[in-house]
Design an enzyme around this catalytic site. Structure first.
Site, PDB file in Angstrom:
ATOM      1  N   GLY A 154      35.441   3.974  70.827  1.00 15.79           N
ATOM      2  CA  GLY A 154      35.461   5.368  70.410  1.00 15.79           C
ATOM      3  C   GLY A 154      34.097   6.018  70.548  1.00 15.79           C
ATOM      4  O   GLY A 154      33.067   5.359  70.604  1.00 15.79           O
ATOM      5  N   ARG A 158      39.005   2.275  75.787  1.00 13.32           N
ATOM      6  CA  ARG A 158      39.338   1.033  75.089  1.00 13.32           C
ATOM      7  C   ARG A 158      40.069   0.108  76.053  1.00 13.32           C
ATOM      8  O   ARG A 158      40.786   0.548  76.945  1.00 13.32           O
ATOM      9  CB  ARG A 158      40.221   1.323  73.876  1.00 13.32           C
ATOM     10  N   THR A 207      34.335  -4.622  71.656  1.00 12.79           N
ATOM     11  CA  THR A 207      33.340  -4.641  72.725  1.00 12.79           C
ATOM     12  C   THR A 207      32.441  -5.860  72.609  1.00 12.79           C
ATOM     13  O   THR A 207      32.065  -6.481  73.620  1.00 12.79           O
ATOM     14  CB  THR A 207      32.502  -3.359  72.681  1.00 12.79           C
ATOM     15  N   ILE A 265      30.860   4.328  63.955  1.00 13.35           N
ATOM     16  CA  ILE A 265      30.518   5.226  62.861  1.00 13.35           C
ATOM     17  C   ILE A 265      31.070   4.700  61.542  1.00 13.35           C
ATOM     18  O   ILE A 265      30.618   5.115  60.474  1.00 13.35           O
ATOM     19  CB  ILE A 265      31.013   6.665  63.109  1.00 13.35           C
ATOM     20  N   ASP A 266      32.036   3.774  61.611  1.00 15.26           N
ATOM     21  CA  ASP A 266      32.577   3.194  60.375  1.00 15.26           C
ATOM     22  C   ASP A 266      31.569   2.295  59.669  1.00 15.26           C
ATOM     23  O   ASP A 266      31.775   1.911  58.519  1.00 15.26           O
ATOM     24  CB  ASP A 266      33.839   2.377  60.670  1.00 15.26           C
ATOM     25  N   GLY A 286      37.413   5.755  58.802  1.00 14.81           N
ATOM     26  CA  GLY A 286      37.171   4.519  58.078  1.00 14.81           C
ATOM     27  C   GLY A 286      38.442   3.695  58.058  1.00 14.81           C
ATOM     28  O   GLY A 286      39.198   3.724  57.094  1.00 14.81           O
ATOM     29  N   TYR A 317      37.352  14.441  64.531  1.00 10.85           N
ATOM     30  CA  TYR A 317      36.596  14.522  65.777  1.00 10.85           C
ATOM     31  C   TYR A 317      35.323  15.343  65.623  1.00 10.85           C
ATOM     32  O   TYR A 317      34.391  15.196  66.417  1.00 10.85           O
ATOM     33  CB  TYR A 317      37.494  15.076  66.879  1.00 10.85           C
ATOM     34  N   MET A 318      35.269  16.185  64.581  1.00 13.87           N
ATOM     35  CA  MET A 318      34.020  16.872  64.277  1.00 13.87           C
ATOM     36  C   MET A 318      32.978  15.893  63.764  1.00 13.87           C
ATOM     37  O   MET A 318      31.776  16.146  63.844  1.00 13.87           O
ATOM     38  CB  MET A 318      34.260  17.960  63.224  1.00 13.87           C
TER      39      MET A 318
END
Length: 489
Positions: free
Chosen positions: A106, A170, A198, A225-226, A270, A389-390
């Site tokens: 992502g 992905r 990955t 980002i999680d 998350g 998505y922001m």
């Protein structure tokens, strides 16, 4: 960087040796292989103290268990990782090296900065002439004509861009095809950026390279980002995502305060780890309920979220809920969810949308609780904000840009020194190298069993804990991270 059993000094007292994790090399460390002087050391007035000694290491945990003080001093047992940074001698001739960079999984704030700084470090500090950007993840290795030549001019403004200039995807991993493509192009330095799937793919590539007896370094810059990569302080892009989530909370607050009994519900990313929800909640200081995947919650009865929210709504006239996308999945399955189990190309379960489901469950329950308790017999006004998505498509913050620079440059230093199958990270605020297999198939989740940031969430929101005394575990049984996490798996 093999582990040693040497006695070292700690505050002038003898102690057990630190167990320094071994990092694989592209060559046999016992061979007479020719090494090359680091080009950085050839520059005038470059301090030798800028270079990292092979024995330098970073402790995995700043809180250690002591076995008591005796006449022999303090005995300490702790794990450590090789300190990241440039070495005086490197394994590859920079002028004959060819590098490749790929971004997978992502999108995440900072991806372009990582690519930019890998290129800048390779070109400016080492003089590597040829660097390829592989488009759209692992599958791009099988499309040689689409490869992009990267230089300083091409990447100059990358750090101000969101998303990934190279593109991402992905899946698409074919180990043999990827290694064949690397060999055919003469690539000896591979830099991979991505999350857990990955990492596993990079480990397979490194294993195949080793089995073929080829000298190609594989370096990973972990991305999510999680913030769910274990052992490390944080992942790049996480702080930018938290800032964006907090701005979404501010919008929900404005909407909720504009109506009697306004209830703002903000769903953030998350899947298995609720770090964005937790940190954004603490940063905003206006949230009444934070729900994360690590903590099971229930709706009705004493200690349930319905009573808690009803009380806050009647007391303050409005309330705010922050919920991570992976929260409440078991409860949804029990009470009825909106879909069936599906997986994406990376093997991740596609979760049911907990935000609308939660509102659907709360609306009749809360309206029943507040019925007749306001002068105008108001009902709950739900204000739903989903900034997904922001959160992940924005440019990185200044702090994340700086962090990406540190990670990218240290990845280059490690690869040029001949290390492979490693990831670069910050542990206890210091850059270091970790073997991929130490991280793969493990997760960093919010630590709810020890004194950690989660306890501050409970105190700040006044929400129910949803935990029992026997849920706690001893501090020595876990290793906490700087962002309030603990390792599972």
């Amino acid at each position: 960087m093999a582990s040693t059993d040497e006695d070292r000094e700690f505050n002038g007292k003898s102690k057990d040796a630190w167990n320094v994790q071994h990092i694989d090399l592209v060559f046999d460390s016992n061979s007479d292989r020719t090494m090359f002087p680091n080009p950085l050391s050839q520059r005038p007035n470059t301090p030798l103290c800028w270079f990292v000694d092979g024995d330098d290491a970073v402790a995995a945990d700043v809180q250690v268990d002591t076995e008591g003080v005796s006449s022999e001093g303090i005995k300490i047992k702790a794990e450590a990782f090789p300190l990241a940074g440039p070495r005086l001698n490197i394994a590859f001739d920079p002028q004959k090296s060819i590098a490749a960079v790929v971004t997978c999984g992502g999108l995440c704030p900072g991806l372009n900065t990582v690519v930019r700084e890998i290129v800048m470090c390779l070109r400016r500090q080492y003089g590597v002439p040829t660097i390829y950007g592989i488009p759209f993840g692992y599958r791009g290795f099988q499309d040689r004509p689409s490869w992009i030549k990267l230089d300083e001019k091409k990447v100059r403004n990358f750090h101000n861009m969101g998303g990934s200039f190279l593109g991402s995807s992905r899946g698409g991993h074919d180990t043999n095809a990827i290694v064949d493509a690397l060999v055919e192009a003469g690539i000896n330095l591979l830099f991979v950026t991505g999350g857990d799937g990955t990492l596993r793919g990079a480990a397979k590539i490194a294993e195949e390279i080793q089995s073929r007896g080829i000298e190609i370094a594989v370096a990973v810059i972990p991305k999510t980002i999680d913030n769910d990569i274990p052992l490390i302080d944080r992942t790049f892009g996480f702080e930018s995502a938290v800032d964006a989530a907090r701005r979404a909370i501010d919008v929900a607050v404005t909407e909720a305060q504009g109506f009697p009994l306004g209830l703002g519900v903000v769903k953030v990313m998350g899947r298995h780890s609720g770090f964005i929800a937790m940190h954004a909640t603490l940063g905003s200081r206006v949230v009444d309920l934070c729900l994360v995947p690590e903590v099971d919650f229930y709706l009705d009865g004493e200690g349930g979220i319905v009573d808690h929210l009803a009380n806050r709504l009647l007391e303050n006239g409005n309330a705010i809920v922050v919920i991570a996308e992976g929260a409440g999945q078991d409860l949804m399955a029990t009470l009825g969810s909106n879909g069936v189990t599906k997986r994406d190309a990376s093997g991740n379960i596609i979760l049911d949308d907990v935000g609308p489901w939660l509102i659907q469950q709360l609306e009749p329950r809360l309206n029943e609780k507040v019925k007749g308790k306001t002068p105008f017999n108001d009902q709950i006004k739900f204000k739903y904000v989903d900034p997904s998505y922001m959160v992940r498509g924005i440019p990185p913050s200044t702090n994340d840009n700086n962090f990406c620079t540190q990670l990218a440059h240290n990845a280059v230093h490690g690869a040029m020194a001949g290390m492979t199958s490693f990831l670069v990270a910050s542990v206890n605020t210091r850059g270091c190298y970790l073997p991929i297999d130490l991280i793969a198939n493990k997760q960093n989740v919010i630590d709810t069993s020890n004194q950690s940031l989660w306890s501050y969430v409970i105190f700040d929101t006044h929400q129910p804990t949803f935990t029992q005394q026997d849920d706690c575990q001893r501090r020595s049984d876990s290793r906490m991270t700087a962002s309030g996490g603990v390792i599972i798996g």
